[in-house]
Design a protein around this motif. Structure first.
Motif, PDB file in Angstrom:
ATOM      1  N   SER A 128      -1.396   8.443  -4.229  1.00 44.88           N
ATOM      2  CA  SER A 128      -2.547   8.864  -3.423  1.00 44.88           C
ATOM      3  C   SER A 128      -2.299   8.682  -1.939  1.00 44.88           C
ATOM      4  CB  SER A 128      -3.783   8.052  -3.824  1.00 44.88           C
ATOM      5  OG  SER A 128      -3.560   6.665  -3.603  1.00 44.88           O
ATOM      6  N   GLU A 129      -1.321   7.825  -1.604  1.00 46.65           N
ATOM      7  CA  GLU A 129      -1.072   7.506  -0.202  1.00 46.65           C
ATOM      8  C   GLU A 129       0.276   6.806  -0.110  1.00 46.65           C
ATOM      9  OE1 GLU A 129      -2.900   4.427   3.178  1.00 46.65           O
ATOM     10  OE2 GLU A 129      -4.013   4.820   1.303  1.00 46.65           O
ATOM     11  N   ALA A 130       0.897   6.876   1.046  1.00 43.06           N
ATOM     12  CA  ALA A 130       2.101   6.095   1.334  1.00 43.06           C
ATOM     13  C   ALA A 130       1.845   5.307   2.611  1.00 43.06           C
ATOM     14  CB  ALA A 130       3.322   6.996   1.498  1.00 43.06           C
ATOM     15  N   ARG A 131       2.189   4.004   2.573  1.00 40.71           N
ATOM     16  CA  ARG A 131       1.938   3.157   3.738  1.00 40.71           C
ATOM     17  C   ARG A 131       2.974   2.037   3.788  1.00 40.71           C
ATOM     18  NH1 ARG A 131      -3.586   0.651   1.149  1.00 40.71           N
ATOM     19  NH2 ARG A 131      -2.625  -1.039  -0.074  1.00 40.71           N
ATOM     20  N   LEU A 132       3.035   1.355   4.916  1.00 38.12           N
ATOM     21  CA  LEU A 132       3.940   0.222   5.063  1.00 38.12           C
ATOM     22  C   LEU A 132       3.331  -1.010   4.397  1.00 38.12           C
ATOM     23  CD1 LEU A 132       5.247   0.602   8.731  1.00 38.12           C
ATOM     24  CD2 LEU A 132       6.258   1.447   6.603  1.00 38.12           C
ATOM     25  N   SER A 133       4.203  -1.884   3.924  1.00 46.11           N
ATOM     26  CA  SER A 133       3.773  -3.025   3.129  1.00 46.11           C
ATOM     27  C   SER A 133       3.934  -4.335   3.874  1.00 46.11           C
ATOM     28  CB  SER A 133       4.589  -3.078   1.833  1.00 46.11           C
ATOM     29  OG  SER A 133       4.219  -4.203   1.062  1.00 46.11           O
ATOM     30  N   SER A 134       3.010  -5.265   3.622  1.00 47.36           N
ATOM     31  CA  SER A 134       3.154  -6.635   4.120  1.00 47.36           C
ATOM     32  C   SER A 134       3.428  -7.604   2.975  1.00 47.36           C
ATOM     33  CB  SER A 134       1.879  -7.065   4.861  1.00 47.36           C
ATOM     34  OG  SER A 134       0.768  -7.045   3.976  1.00 47.36           O
ATOM     35  N   ARG A 135       3.566  -7.062   1.732  1.00 48.59           N
ATOM     36  CA  ARG A 135       3.789  -7.926   0.576  1.00 48.59           C
ATOM     37  C   ARG A 135       5.244  -7.900   0.108  1.00 48.59           C
ATOM     38  NH1 ARG A 135      -0.688  -6.040  -2.909  1.00 48.59           N
ATOM     39  NH2 ARG A 135      -1.217  -4.542  -1.296  1.00 48.59           N
ATOM     40  N   LEU A 136       6.095  -7.084   0.728  1.00 52.24           N
ATOM     41  CA  LEU A 136       7.491  -6.971   0.324  1.00 52.24           C
ATOM     42  C   LEU A 136       8.402  -7.639   1.351  1.00 52.24           C
ATOM     43  CD1 LEU A 136       7.579  -3.225  -0.832  1.00 52.24           C
ATOM     44  CD2 LEU A 136       7.410  -5.257  -2.279  1.00 52.24           C
ATOM     45  N   THR A 137       9.370  -8.395   0.852  1.00 50.32           N
ATOM     46  CA  THR A 137      10.367  -9.002   1.735  1.00 50.32           C
ATOM     47  C   THR A 137      11.778  -8.578   1.377  1.00 50.32           C
ATOM     48  OG1 THR A 137      10.563 -10.968   0.317  1.00 50.32           O
ATOM     49  CG2 THR A 137       8.916 -11.034   2.101  1.00 50.32           C
ATOM     50  N   GLU A 138      11.977  -8.092   0.135  1.00 47.95           N
ATOM     51  CA  GLU A 138      13.318  -7.714  -0.313  1.00 47.95           C
ATOM     52  C   GLU A 138      13.367  -6.277  -0.824  1.00 47.95           C
ATOM     53  OE1 GLU A 138      14.519 -10.524  -3.213  1.00 47.95           O
ATOM     54  OE2 GLU A 138      14.158 -12.264  -1.930  1.00 47.95           O
ATOM     55  N   SER A 139      12.472  -5.940  -1.730  1.00 46.98           N
ATOM     56  CA  SER A 139      12.504  -4.620  -2.369  1.00 46.98           C
ATOM     57  C   SER A 139      12.157  -3.515  -1.386  1.00 46.98           C
ATOM     58  CB  SER A 139      11.534  -4.583  -3.548  1.00 46.98           C
ATOM     59  OG  SER A 139      11.863  -5.575  -4.498  1.00 46.98           O
ATOM     60  N   ALA A 140      12.603  -2.304  -1.742  1.00 51.48           N
ATOM     61  CA  ALA A 140      12.341  -1.159  -0.872  1.00 51.48           C
ATOM     62  C   ALA A 140      10.899  -0.686  -0.967  1.00 51.48           C
ATOM     63  CB  ALA A 140      13.290  -0.017  -1.236  1.00 51.48           C
ATOM     64  N   ALA A 141      10.323  -0.692  -2.184  1.00 50.95           N
ATOM     65  CA  ALA A 141       8.998  -0.107  -2.361  1.00 50.95           C
ATOM     66  C   ALA A 141       8.292  -0.736  -3.551  1.00 50.95           C
ATOM     67  CB  ALA A 141       9.113   1.410  -2.563  1.00 50.95           C
ATOM     68  N   CYS A 142       6.992  -0.598  -3.584  1.00 49.83           N
ATOM     69  CA  CYS A 142       6.193  -1.009  -4.743  1.00 49.83           C
ATOM     70  C   CYS A 142       4.969  -0.115  -4.813  1.00 49.83           C
ATOM     71  CB  CYS A 142       5.793  -2.476  -4.663  1.00 49.83           C
ATOM     72  SG  CYS A 142       4.589  -2.852  -3.363  1.00 49.83           S
ATOM     73  N   LEU A 143       4.308  -0.124  -5.971  1.00 49.62           N
ATOM     74  CA  LEU A 143       3.097   0.660  -6.179  1.00 49.62           C
ATOM     75  C   LEU A 143       1.904  -0.276  -6.213  1.00 49.62           C
ATOM     76  CD1 LEU A 143       4.458   3.108  -8.871  1.00 49.62           C
ATOM     77  CD2 LEU A 143       3.815   3.684  -6.525  1.00 49.62           C
ATOM     78  N   VAL A 144       0.838   0.110  -5.525  1.00 51.51           N
ATOM     79  CA  VAL A 144      -0.339  -0.735  -5.376  1.00 51.51           C
ATOM     80  C   VAL A 144      -1.575   0.062  -5.777  1.00 51.51           C
ATOM     81  CG1 VAL A 144      -1.727  -2.076  -3.755  1.00 51.51           C
ATOM     82  CG2 VAL A 144       0.758  -1.988  -3.502  1.00 51.51           C
TER      83      VAL A 144
END
Length: 641
Positions: free
Chosen positions: A533-549
């Motif tokens: 539904s959207e793509a945005r920058l994350s503040s919960r990731l420190t190592e992985s490239a991407a996640c789904l929220v």
């Protein structure tokens, strides 16, 4: 009617095979089972006699009788209870009322022979236990109100014989032709009066009906110097104590344990015994038990309640589900109410104000007893939780009035410890001073959750997260429950802001980064529009490239899967794709995107693979694994030249 030979149904034959050929460490169980069945039959006749004044039965001297014959090597256990019709004999004796034989056979194959008895006991073998000690069994029964009885015979070879028994007395009589005494394996001689007397005292002393045996007693001589004589008299072998009517100090732990086994038809020890005596507006007595082992049918829909209801010591029903909610279905026990009508029906129970009041009190007492186990006997609580935790947590969904108490009495996996679960009280004691919520994440297993990229920033900042992997967790966490004023918040939903208090100085840099990534994020949202539904920058990731929220109030993929598995159609929900701006893959993708100008067709496979990695990282299922495999192969081939 001439006698007819029938074959046992498949499951019954399997149980017979288990009884005859398995090594059973406690063959004494057969007598306990027969006496318990006889007691149930007498209970039911007394109730019917009180309810139906037209039923032509005599309930003035209801009892159970043991008749051993040492010379003939037989033992007869009889009662003058409700009896059985021919159809009931076929249904109850020729078949297995409970399912689970296949599971029993599987567990026996995995169990040492010395433990086989305990396993068989868990599966409610009941009548079939007689074939552990008997080469041949004859059952003669006549149901109250009928004129002709039924005779059932079997040697346990897979078949049984049925014929009419015109002269059968009301009730049931079971005669065992006993096997030879096996002194090497310390098997008792069940035709010995002293053995029977001792076994009744040990296992069935609390049965509320007299258990009688005809014995020979010596009578002193009437005159001095005369010869003593003997006479046949009835001896009552049990004390007939109603344990629930006594205060806990008057009853031994072993007496409680045997009573628990009697009403539950199990062989484990009760983990906790709960005694209640209520006086006042509603008078009742209750004796409840929390088992130490989970029954095999704990999660079967057809499972009945373990609560036996009495009114003024008169048995009413043995599955009074109205007295205990579904999430406490593992509780066994007796409730004896003083003011209910003897003609109480299940419909009346559902509407009765007294029953509802008793239920509320019983539920609160069981929950508080679980809490006390947690505080006073941690090892026993651990046993309780491993057996019944998943069931107990169902109350967080179904019992709004007691949800807070259930939550306090529960434990959960946590990132704080790999082995020890935590209470919410302990979780809050470890929280950072400025943390005003309880963080959690759900998933199909602890291992899957621990590997999720959603935990990276929490782990890096030392923030504890509850790891919830039971299916029921997916439902109750979304019900809006809080604990001590703190809401439960999913780390896989909504926007997570874990920035330190002094991070405001970096606000300008963050805004600049958002602006730099905006074109890429917009393109990703458009390219992956079928899935996100959207793509945005994350503040919960420190190592992985991407996640789904997910959105704050959206379903998790696991909950969607549970609903679909139960047959409820659930439309696929789109989630938010979050990117880690510091990840090398993401920065390289942005550089390539900026360098491509207006045509980004070549990057579409990379975008789809980025989404696929986010799905796989959280343990999800790809909609089209073959397409992802093809894209990956093409990308690798291109990169390898």
């Amino acid at each position: 009617m001439t006698s007819q030979v029938y074959e046992f149904q498949a499951q019954a034959r399997q149980l017979l095979d288990l009884m005859v050929h398995s090594i059973y460490s406690n063959k004494d169980s057969f007598l306990r089972e027969l006496i318990s069945n006889a007691s149930d039959a007498v209970d039911k006749l007394r109730l019917e006699g009180l309810r139906d004044k037209d039923l032509d039965v005599d309930i003035s001297d209801l009892h159970i009788r043991l008749t051993p014959d040492a010379s003939a090597r037989t033992l007869t256990v009889s009662d003058n209870g409700i009896g059985m019709s021919r159809e009931e004999v076929v249904d109850l004796i020729g078949t297995v009322a409970k399912s689970g034989t296949d599971e029993l056979r599987r567990k026996l194959a995995e169990t040492d022979a010395k433990d086989a008895g305990e396993l068989i006991g868990q599966f409610g073998i009941g009548f079939y236990s007689v074939f552990m000690v008997a080469d041949r069994v004859e059952l003669v029964t006549r149901k109250a109100g009928e004129t002709v009885g039924t005779r059932w015979e079997s040697t346990g070879d897979g078949t049984y014989t049925l014929d009419e028994a015109p002269d059968a007395p009301q009730g049931t009589s079971i005669t065992l032709t006993l096997k030879a005494v096996d002194e090497e394996n310390a098997v008792h001689d069940y035709a010995d009066q002293n053995v029977l007397r001792a076994l009744v005292k040990k296992y069935s002393d609390f049965i509320s009906w007299p258990i009688r045996m005809r014995v020979t007693k010596q009578v002193p001589a009437a005159e001095e110097g005369g010869e003593p004589t003997t006479e046949e008299v009835d001896e009552t072998l049990n004390s007939q104590k109603a344990l629930w009517a006594k205060s806990p100090g008057e009853v031994s732990e072993e007496e409680y344990a045997e009573f628990y086994r009697h009403i539950s038809h199990a062989w484990d020890e009760p983990l906790e015994t709960i005694s209640l005596h209520a006086e006042g507006t509603f008078e009742y007595q209750a004796l409840l038990f929390i088992p130490s082992q989970a029954p095999f049918d704990l999660f079967m829909r057809e499972r009945t309640s373990g609560i036996h209801l009495y009114v003024k010591r008169v048995f009413i029903m043995d599955d009074a589900a109205e007295l205990m909610p579904e999430y406490l279905r593992f509780v066994q026990g007796v409730v004896d109410a003083a003011d209910l009508s003897l003609n109480v029906s299940r419909e009346i129970l559902q509407q009765d104000r007294q029953i509802r009041a008793i239920r509320r009190r019983l539920v609160k007492k069981v929950i508080s007893s679980v809490q006390e186990l947690q505080d006073r006997r941690p090892e026993d609580y651990q046993t309780f939780w491993s057996n019944f935790g998943r069931v107990f947590k169902e109350g967080l969904i179904n019992d709004h009035d007691n949800a807070k108490a259930i939550l306090k009495a529960s434990v959960f996996g946590s990132t704080h410890s790999e082995t020890e679960p935590t209470t919410l009280v302990d979780y809050l004691s470890r929280c950072k001073p400025d943390q005003d919520v309880i963080y959690y994440m759900t998933g199909e297993s602890r291992t899957q959750i621990e590997r999720s990229p959603h935990l990276e920033a929490f782990r890096a900042k030392g923030i504890e997260v509850l790891l919830l992997s039971d299916p029921v967790d997916e439902v109750w966490v979304s019900s809006g429950l809080d604990f001590e004023g703190k809401q439960l918040v999913s780390v896989a939903k909504g926007v997570v802001d874990l920035d330190d208090a002094d991070a405001d100085a970096d606000g300008e840099e963050k805004s600049k980064r958002d602006e730099e990534f905006a074109p890429l994020l917009s393109w990703l949202a458009e390219t992956l529009a079928d899935d996100v539904s959207e793509a945005r920058l994350s503040s919960r990731l420190t190592e992985s490239a991407a996640c789904l929220v997910g959105d704050t109030f959206s379903m998790t993929p696991q909950l969607e899967k549970l609903y679909r598995a139960s047959g409820q159609p659930v439309p696929k929900s789109k989630r938010i794709l979050e990117l880690n701006p510091d990840n090398a893959l993401v920065t390289a993708l942005r550089s390539k995107f900026d360098a491509d100008g207006d045509d980004h067709t070549a990057l579409e496979p990379t975008a789809k693979l980025l989404y696929a990695t986010a799905v796989l990282a959280e343990g999800g299922d790809l909609d089209d694994p073959a397409e992802v495999a093809r894209l990956l192969a093409d990308t690798l081939t291109r990169d390898l030249g």
